[in-house]
Design a protein around this motif. Sequence first.
Motif, PDB file in Angstrom:
ATOM      1  N   THR A 189       0.854  -1.190   0.000  1.00 45.15           N
ATOM      2  CA  THR A 189       0.000   0.000   0.000  1.00 45.15           C
ATOM      3  C   THR A 189       0.890   1.241   0.000  1.00 45.15           C
ATOM      4  N   THR A 190       0.453   2.222  -0.723  1.00 44.53           N
ATOM      5  CA  THR A 190       1.220   3.462  -0.795  1.00 44.53           C
ATOM      6  C   THR A 190       0.301   4.609  -1.204  1.00 44.53           C
ATOM      7  N   HIS A 191       0.750   5.836  -0.904  1.00 49.13           N
ATOM      8  CA  HIS A 191       0.032   7.014  -1.409  1.00 49.13           C
ATOM      9  C   HIS A 191       0.566   7.417  -2.771  1.00 49.13           C
ATOM     10  N   TYR A 192       1.748   6.866  -3.147  1.00 49.54           N
ATOM     11  CA  TYR A 192       2.492   7.423  -4.271  1.00 49.54           C
ATOM     12  C   TYR A 192       2.372   6.587  -5.524  1.00 49.54           C
ATOM     13  N   LEU A 193       1.781   7.178  -6.564  1.00 46.14           N
ATOM     14  CA  LEU A 193       1.621   6.497  -7.841  1.00 46.14           C
ATOM     15  C   LEU A 193       2.993   6.134  -8.422  1.00 46.14           C
ATOM     16  N   GLU A 194       3.980   7.047  -8.277  1.00 46.63           N
ATOM     17  CA  GLU A 194       5.309   6.802  -8.864  1.00 46.63           C
ATOM     18  C   GLU A 194       5.943   5.563  -8.233  1.00 46.63           C
ATOM     19  N   GLU A 195       5.763   5.421  -6.916  1.00 49.83           N
ATOM     20  CA  GLU A 195       6.348   4.273  -6.221  1.00 49.83           C
ATOM     21  C   GLU A 195       5.706   2.983  -6.748  1.00 49.83           C
ATOM     22  N   ALA A 196       4.392   2.988  -6.839  1.00 43.68           N
ATOM     23  CA  ALA A 196       3.677   1.799  -7.334  1.00 43.68           C
ATOM     24  C   ALA A 196       4.053   1.529  -8.785  1.00 43.68           C
ATOM     25  N   GLN A 197       4.200   2.604  -9.565  1.00 42.72           N
ATOM     26  CA  GLN A 197       4.509   2.459 -10.988  1.00 42.72           C
ATOM     27  C   GLN A 197       5.845   1.748 -11.199  1.00 42.72           C
ATOM     28  N   SER A 198       6.840   2.105 -10.361  1.00 41.97           N
ATOM     29  CA  SER A 198       8.167   1.526 -10.583  1.00 41.97           C
ATOM     30  C   SER A 198       8.261   0.094 -10.040  1.00 41.97           C
ATOM     31  N   LEU A 199       7.329  -0.320  -9.182  1.00 44.12           N
ATOM     32  CA  LEU A 199       7.461  -1.630  -8.548  1.00 44.12           C
ATOM     33  C   LEU A 199       6.416  -2.650  -8.988  1.00 44.12           C
ATOM     34  N   CYS A 200       5.195  -2.171  -9.232  1.00 46.29           N
ATOM     35  CA  CYS A 200       4.058  -3.117  -9.284  1.00 46.29           C
ATOM     36  C   CYS A 200       3.672  -3.477 -10.718  1.00 46.29           C
ATOM     37  N   ASN A 201       3.237  -4.714 -10.917  1.00 43.75           N
ATOM     38  CA  ASN A 201       2.719  -5.090 -12.239  1.00 43.75           C
ATOM     39  C   ASN A 201       1.214  -4.849 -12.332  1.00 43.75           C
ATOM     40  N   ARG A 202       0.542  -4.778 -11.178  1.00 44.12           N
ATOM     41  CA  ARG A 202      -0.895  -4.451 -11.193  1.00 44.12           C
ATOM     42  C   ARG A 202      -1.182  -3.478 -10.049  1.00 44.12           C
ATOM     43  N   ILE A 203      -2.180  -2.636 -10.281  1.00 40.86           N
ATOM     44  CA  ILE A 203      -2.499  -1.596  -9.296  1.00 40.86           C
ATOM     45  C   ILE A 203      -4.014  -1.503  -9.123  1.00 40.86           C
ATOM     46  N   ALA A 204      -4.447  -1.373  -7.870  1.00 47.13           N
ATOM     47  CA  ALA A 204      -5.851  -1.034  -7.602  1.00 47.13           C
ATOM     48  C   ALA A 204      -5.871   0.316  -6.898  1.00 47.13           C
ATOM     49  N   MET A 205      -6.861   1.127  -7.246  1.00 47.00           N
ATOM     50  CA  MET A 205      -7.014   2.414  -6.568  1.00 47.00           C
ATOM     51  C   MET A 205      -8.261   2.362  -5.710  1.00 47.00           C
ATOM     52  N   LEU A 206      -8.060   2.688  -4.447  1.00 43.74           N
ATOM     53  CA  LEU A 206      -9.144   2.649  -3.480  1.00 43.74           C
ATOM     54  C   LEU A 206      -9.485   4.094  -3.106  1.00 43.74           C
ATOM     55  N   LYS A 207     -10.773   4.399  -3.072  1.00 40.51           N
ATOM     56  CA  LYS A 207     -11.173   5.762  -2.693  1.00 40.51           C
ATOM     57  C   LYS A 207     -12.448   5.638  -1.879  1.00 40.51           C
ATOM     58  N   ALA A 208     -12.456   6.236  -0.713  1.00 40.20           N
ATOM     59  CA  ALA A 208     -13.641   6.216   0.157  1.00 40.20           C
ATOM     60  C   ALA A 208     -14.227   4.799   0.277  1.00 40.20           C
ATOM     61  N   GLY A 209     -13.332   3.816   0.433  1.00 41.92           N
ATOM     62  CA  GLY A 209     -13.780   2.447   0.709  1.00 41.92           C
ATOM     63  C   GLY A 209     -14.220   1.662  -0.506  1.00 41.92           C
ATOM     64  N   ARG A 210     -13.973   2.216  -1.712  1.00 43.38           N
ATOM     65  CA  ARG A 210     -14.361   1.483  -2.936  1.00 43.38           C
ATOM     66  C   ARG A 210     -13.200   1.438  -3.920  1.00 43.38           C
ATOM     67  N   ILE A 211     -13.144   0.340  -4.683  1.00 49.88           N
ATOM     68  CA  ILE A 211     -12.133   0.240  -5.745  1.00 49.88           C
ATOM     69  C   ILE A 211     -12.632   1.067  -6.919  1.00 49.88           C
ATOM     70  N   VAL A 212     -11.858   2.093  -7.308  1.00 49.11           N
ATOM     71  CA  VAL A 212     -12.293   2.940  -8.419  1.00 49.11           C
ATOM     72  C   VAL A 212     -11.551   2.597  -9.706  1.00 49.11           C
ATOM     73  N   ALA A 213     -10.442   1.852  -9.612  1.00 47.48           N
ATOM     74  CA  ALA A 213      -9.723   1.393 -10.811  1.00 47.48           C
ATOM     75  C   ALA A 213      -8.877   0.193 -10.433  1.00 47.48           C
ATOM     76  N   LEU A 214      -8.761  -0.753 -11.353  1.00 54.15           N
ATOM     77  CA  LEU A 214      -7.911  -1.921 -11.109  1.00 54.15           C
ATOM     78  C   LEU A 214      -7.462  -2.445 -12.464  1.00 54.15           C
ATOM     79  N   ASP A 215      -6.136  -2.478 -12.677  1.00 48.91           N
ATOM     80  CA  ASP A 215      -5.667  -2.930 -13.992  1.00 48.91           C
ATOM     81  C   ASP A 215      -4.165  -3.200 -13.939  1.00 48.91           C
ATOM     82  N   ASP A 216      -3.635  -3.733 -15.052  1.00 46.15           N
ATOM     83  CA  ASP A 216      -2.180  -3.808 -15.183  1.00 46.15           C
ATOM     84  C   ASP A 216      -1.648  -2.377 -15.090  1.00 46.15           C
ATOM     85  N   THR A 217      -0.424  -2.242 -14.581  1.00 47.35           N
ATOM     86  CA  THR A 217       0.102  -0.897 -14.306  1.00 47.35           C
ATOM     87  C   THR A 217       0.057   0.004 -15.544  1.00 47.35           C
ATOM     88  N   ALA A 218       0.513  -0.509 -16.698  1.00 45.52           N
ATOM     89  CA  ALA A 218       0.578   0.338 -17.905  1.00 45.52           C
ATOM     90  C   ALA A 218      -0.824   0.824 -18.298  1.00 45.52           C
TER      91      ALA A 218
END
Length: 234
Positions: A189-218
């Motif tokens: 878990t992180t606040h930083y998109l750049e950190e997730a971008q350089s490390l993760c192959n998939r990312i989910a974005m959580l906002k106010a208790g809901r997943i608002v986006a989930l996909d391969d990083t690119a």
Amino acid sequence: MSAAISVEAAVKRYGSLEALGGVDLEVRQGDFFGLLGPNGAGKTTLISALAGLLRLSSGHIRIMGRDVVADYREARRQVGIVPQEIVFDPFFSVREVLKIQSGYFGLRHNDDWIDELLFRLDLSAKADANMRQLSGGMKRRVLVAQALVHRPPVIVLDEPTAGVDVELRQGLWTFVRELNEAGHTIVLTTHYLEEAQSLCNRIAMLKAGRIVALDDTANLLRAVEGLTMKVKVE
Ligand code: ATP
């Protein structure tokens, strides 16, 4: 192949506040998965539920196919959690902390692995120091070692680099990357998109208790870029 983590319709309510508002999420085995979101999005709540530290109001979570409520002990064996908050008994030594955690998992002869973890996390010289004698960055690395004493296939890190200087941060990421390459599933878990971008192959974005986006990083970055472009043009 079963998912490393599957979350189905997870809801957590605190009175009228919905910290998790129906989260569905699947982390595949071998993923380096980023869970992003602003303060209060529900990241720690979700991780606490994964760790069996809090009960969902409704929904289910499975780790490597084991239900975290119905099959708690087996599910707990499958995952190592690096929590955000640093809480240790200040009078235990680093080695004692790791032996106690090994004991929790019934591992009585774990000294070789403990020595390797201390070495890999640059803590060998501090093995016999009391926790109160360690800096914040060192304590955070003890948290990482503690999460790994039982060699869990899934490792969840809740903002592990908060308060860690740049050099140590790089060392920690190198180590976590190697764990991922060796087959461990990683959730960060992180606040930083750049950190997730350089490390993760998939990312989910959580906002106010809901997943608002989930996909391969690119793909996710393209979608986010599209969004900001649209906002700029409008
Ligand atoms: P941060 O990035 O700041 O660590 P987070 O995404 O981890 O935030 P959570 O700590 O999961 O967010 O909090 C989600 C929401 O649930 C917040 O609105 C928080 O105030 C609320 N919350 C968390 N724990 C409790 C609790 N024990 N009692 C009441 N509300 C809580």
